[in-house]
Design a protein around this motif. Structure first.
Motif, PDB file in Angstrom:
ATOM      1  N   ALA A 216       0.832  -1.205   0.000  1.00  0.00           N
ATOM      2  CA  ALA A 216       0.000   0.000   0.000  1.00  0.00           C
ATOM      3  C   ALA A 216       0.867   1.256   0.000  1.00  0.00           C
ATOM      4  N   LYS A 217       1.907   1.260   0.814  1.00  0.00           N
ATOM      5  CA  LYS A 217       2.790   2.430   0.845  1.00  0.00           C
ATOM      6  C   LYS A 217       3.488   2.614  -0.497  1.00  0.00           C
ATOM      7  N   ARG A 218       3.899   1.515  -1.105  1.00  0.00           N
ATOM      8  CA  ARG A 218       4.579   1.606  -2.399  1.00  0.00           C
ATOM      9  C   ARG A 218       3.663   2.175  -3.472  1.00  0.00           C
ATOM     10  N   ILE A 219       2.407   1.730  -3.487  1.00  0.00           N
ATOM     11  CA  ILE A 219       1.470   2.205  -4.499  1.00  0.00           C
ATOM     12  C   ILE A 219       1.072   3.652  -4.237  1.00  0.00           C
ATOM     13  N   LEU A 220       0.778   3.978  -2.979  1.00  0.00           N
ATOM     14  CA  LEU A 220       0.307   5.332  -2.666  1.00  0.00           C
ATOM     15  C   LEU A 220       1.417   6.380  -2.755  1.00  0.00           C
ATOM     16  N   SER A 221       2.676   5.959  -2.651  1.00  0.00           N
ATOM     17  CA  SER A 221       3.784   6.917  -2.766  1.00  0.00           C
ATOM     18  C   SER A 221       4.248   7.092  -4.206  1.00  0.00           C
ATOM     19  N   ARG A 222       3.661   6.336  -5.093  1.00  0.00           N
ATOM     20  CA  ARG A 222       4.072   6.324  -6.495  1.00  0.00           C
ATOM     21  C   ARG A 222       3.730   7.650  -7.190  1.00  0.00           C
ATOM     22  N   ARG A 223       4.612   8.095  -8.060  1.00  0.00           N
ATOM     23  CA  ARG A 223       4.384   9.335  -8.796  1.00  0.00           C
ATOM     24  C   ARG A 223       3.325   9.130  -9.878  1.00  0.00           C
ATOM     25  N   GLY A 224       2.424  10.089 -10.004  1.00  0.00           N
ATOM     26  CA  GLY A 224       1.487  10.098 -11.118  1.00  0.00           C
ATOM     27  C   GLY A 224       0.388   9.052 -11.006  1.00  0.00           C
ATOM     28  N   SER A 225      -0.310   8.873 -12.112  1.00  0.00           N
ATOM     29  CA  SER A 225      -1.419   7.930 -12.182  1.00  0.00           C
ATOM     30  C   SER A 225      -1.090   6.834 -13.187  1.00  0.00           C
ATOM     31  N   PHE A 226      -1.970   5.849 -13.293  1.00  0.00           N
ATOM     32  CA  PHE A 226      -1.772   4.779 -14.260  1.00  0.00           C
ATOM     33  C   PHE A 226      -3.126   4.375 -14.841  1.00  0.00           C
ATOM     34  N   ARG A 227      -3.078   3.902 -16.067  1.00  0.00           N
ATOM     35  CA  ARG A 227      -4.286   3.496 -16.770  1.00  0.00           C
ATOM     36  C   ARG A 227      -4.607   2.045 -16.432  1.00  0.00           C
ATOM     37  N   MET A 228      -5.865   1.784 -16.177  1.00  0.00           N
ATOM     38  CA  MET A 228      -6.311   0.432 -15.885  1.00  0.00           C
ATOM     39  C   MET A 228      -7.616   0.189 -16.625  1.00  0.00           C
ATOM     40  N   ARG A 229      -7.706  -0.947 -17.278  1.00  0.00           N
ATOM     41  CA  ARG A 229      -8.940  -1.294 -17.984  1.00  0.00           C
ATOM     42  C   ARG A 229      -9.646  -2.440 -17.264  1.00  0.00           C
ATOM     43  N   VAL A 230     -10.931  -2.263 -17.024  1.00  0.00           N
ATOM     44  CA  VAL A 230     -11.779  -3.334 -16.511  1.00  0.00           C
ATOM     45  C   VAL A 230     -12.635  -3.791 -17.690  1.00  0.00           C
ATOM     46  N   ILE A 231     -12.329  -4.971 -18.185  1.00  0.00           N
ATOM     47  CA  ILE A 231     -12.950  -5.457 -19.418  1.00  0.00           C
ATOM     48  C   ILE A 231     -13.974  -6.539 -19.071  1.00  0.00           C
ATOM     49  N   PHE A 232     -15.231  -6.215 -19.264  1.00  0.00           N
ATOM     50  CA  PHE A 232     -16.307  -7.166 -19.025  1.00  0.00           C
ATOM     51  C   PHE A 232     -16.527  -7.964 -20.313  1.00  0.00           C
ATOM     52  N   LEU A 233     -16.165  -9.235 -20.267  1.00  0.00           N
ATOM     53  CA  LEU A 233     -16.265 -10.095 -21.447  1.00  0.00           C
ATOM     54  C   LEU A 233     -17.692 -10.611 -21.606  1.00  0.00           C
ATOM     55  N   GLU A 234     -17.928 -11.311 -22.698  1.00  0.00           N
ATOM     56  CA  GLU A 234     -19.273 -11.811 -22.958  1.00  0.00           C
ATOM     57  C   GLU A 234     -19.693 -12.828 -21.895  1.00  0.00           C
ATOM     58  N   PRO A 235     -20.892 -12.676 -21.341  1.00  0.00           N
ATOM     59  CA  PRO A 235     -21.370 -13.635 -20.340  1.00  0.00           C
ATOM     60  C   PRO A 235     -21.786 -14.948 -20.990  1.00  0.00           C
ATOM     61  N   PHE A 236     -21.907 -15.968 -20.152  1.00  0.00           N
ATOM     62  CA  PHE A 236     -22.408 -17.245 -20.660  1.00  0.00           C
ATOM     63  C   PHE A 236     -23.291 -17.895 -19.609  1.00  0.00           C
ATOM     64  N   TYR A 237     -24.111 -18.807 -20.071  1.00  0.00           N
ATOM     65  CA  TYR A 237     -24.993 -19.536 -19.170  1.00  0.00           C
ATOM     66  C   TYR A 237     -24.214 -20.688 -18.539  1.00  0.00           C
ATOM     67  N   PRO A 238     -24.126 -20.732 -17.226  1.00  0.00           N
ATOM     68  CA  PRO A 238     -23.344 -21.800 -16.593  1.00  0.00           C
ATOM     69  C   PRO A 238     -23.893 -23.201 -16.869  1.00  0.00           C
ATOM     70  N   HIS A 239     -25.199 -23.308 -17.154  1.00  0.00           N
ATOM     71  CA  HIS A 239     -25.730 -24.653 -17.429  1.00  0.00           C
ATOM     72  C   HIS A 239     -25.236 -25.192 -18.770  1.00  0.00           C
ATOM     73  N   ASP A 240     -24.609 -24.321 -19.606  1.00  0.00           N
ATOM     74  CA  ASP A 240     -24.003 -24.805 -20.853  1.00  0.00           C
ATOM     75  C   ASP A 240     -22.657 -25.478 -20.599  1.00  0.00           C
ATOM     76  N   PHE A 241     -22.122 -25.309 -19.388  1.00  0.00           N
ATOM     77  CA  PHE A 241     -20.831 -25.898 -19.016  1.00  0.00           C
ATOM     78  C   PHE A 241     -21.019 -26.562 -17.646  1.00  0.00           C
ATOM     79  N   PRO A 242     -21.661 -27.714 -17.626  1.00  0.00           N
ATOM     80  CA  PRO A 242     -22.073 -28.319 -16.347  1.00  0.00           C
ATOM     81  C   PRO A 242     -20.892 -28.613 -15.422  1.00  0.00           C
ATOM     82  N   GLY A 243     -21.043 -28.200 -14.180  1.00  0.00           N
ATOM     83  CA  GLY A 243     -20.021 -28.466 -13.173  1.00  0.00           C
ATOM     84  C   GLY A 243     -19.067 -27.309 -13.013  1.00  0.00           C
TER      85      GLY A 243
END
Length: 291
Positions: A216-243
């Motif tokens: 936490a100290k290393r990240i919070l003391s870091r200079r500047g900002s950074f880009r982060m992508r949260v990529i929501f992929l295509e959902p699927f029905y779990p019953h199509d992949f049993p177990g």
């Protein structure tokens, strides 16, 4: 290995670099921003809960906390709003802030997060389900908690690698917490999520024996900002992949495919042994440059 790479390796080995005066200024400013946001938003959260209304404030605060930690989060894809089980790769405690800020999801997290300063309390506010890796006899209880969280929050996120990595690796997915999908609750879908920190992934990743406080100290003391992508992929029905094993395998396949496309190169073996998930690091390459 030199410069930033050496500092990163030292941190992973439990040898944090000294923080200079400007670094401490950044820590104080970022922490002050978090405290101000808490003073404003936590009373609003409890006011909403007093009237039994769904509170948007944990989501708002966690998104703000991610920004205060330096993350400039870009959401790609469409997160499902309800009846969804997110399955994601895992690099850092910032993951929780970023995904919750974009979706309002609850989480399954390791028990150690509960005791983490600020983050643990915020995670509890967000109805996180904490699990103990060594509590083999408590899986049924944890699954019941998970079902309750899914009912109350409409969405739950799990990190099935069981630990944090470096953004260029992907560990095998563990399946105990996916038992909640055996059989799937009616109407619930699985949506894989890729967390992509780009060029700073290795720097941000919480790996090796680095402590939570040092990270936490290393990240919070870091200079500047950074880009982060949260990529929501295509959902699927779990019953199509049993177990749960089939669901884990399909989720991992989709996340790996998206991560390889983002990196533009194949994934590499994770370089650090993780006893808690029984992962053995591969031997160093002959040239000694496997990081």
């Amino acid at each position: 290995m030199a410069g930033a790479g050496q500092r990163r390796a030292d941190a992973a080995a439990g040898k944090p670099a000294p923080i200079d005066a400007l670094g401490w200024v950044r820590i104080v400013l970022r922490a002050s921003g978090l405290v101000l946001a808490l003073l404003l938003l936590v009373p609003l959260h409890y006011l909403w809960r007093l009237f039994r209304a769904g509170s948007p404030w944990p989501r708002i605060f966690l998104g703000w906390a991610a920004r205060m930690a330096g993350a400039r989060v870009e959401r790609i894809g469409v997160p499902l709003k309800r009846d969804v089980f997110y399955i994601s790769n895992h690099l850092s405690w910032i993951d929780i802030l970023a995904i919750a800020g974009q979706s309002g999801t609850a989480f399954v997290a390791k028990e150690e997060i509960r005791a983490a300063p600020v983050v643990g309390w915020l995670s509890t506010l967000n109805q996180t389900v904490y699990v103990k890796r060594e509590n083999r006899m408590g899986v049924a209880e944890q699954i019941n908690q998970l079902r309750d969280a899914l009912t109350d929050n409409w969405s739950v996120t799990v990190f099935p690698e069981g630990t944090t990595t470096d953004g260029k690796s992907l560990l095998p997915f563990k399946t105990p917490m996916l038992r909640v999908l055996e059989p799937p609750p009616p109407g619930v879908l699985v949506q894989p999520v890729l967390l992509d920190y780009g060029a700073v992934a290795e720097e941000i990743g919480w790996v090796g024996v680095e402590t939570g406080i040092d990270n936490a100290k290393r990240i919070l003391s870091r200079r500047g900002s950074f880009r982060m992508r949260v990529i929501f992929l295509e959902p699927f029905y779990p019953h199509d992949f049993p177990g749960r094993k089939a669901i884990a395998a399909e989720s991992r396949r989709r996340i790996e495919e998206a991560l390889v496309a983002s990196l533009g190169q194949p994934l590499r073996p994770f370089a650090y042994a993780v006893e808690a998930v029984r992962y053995e690091a591969p031997p160093p390459s002959p040239g000694g440059e496997d990081l």
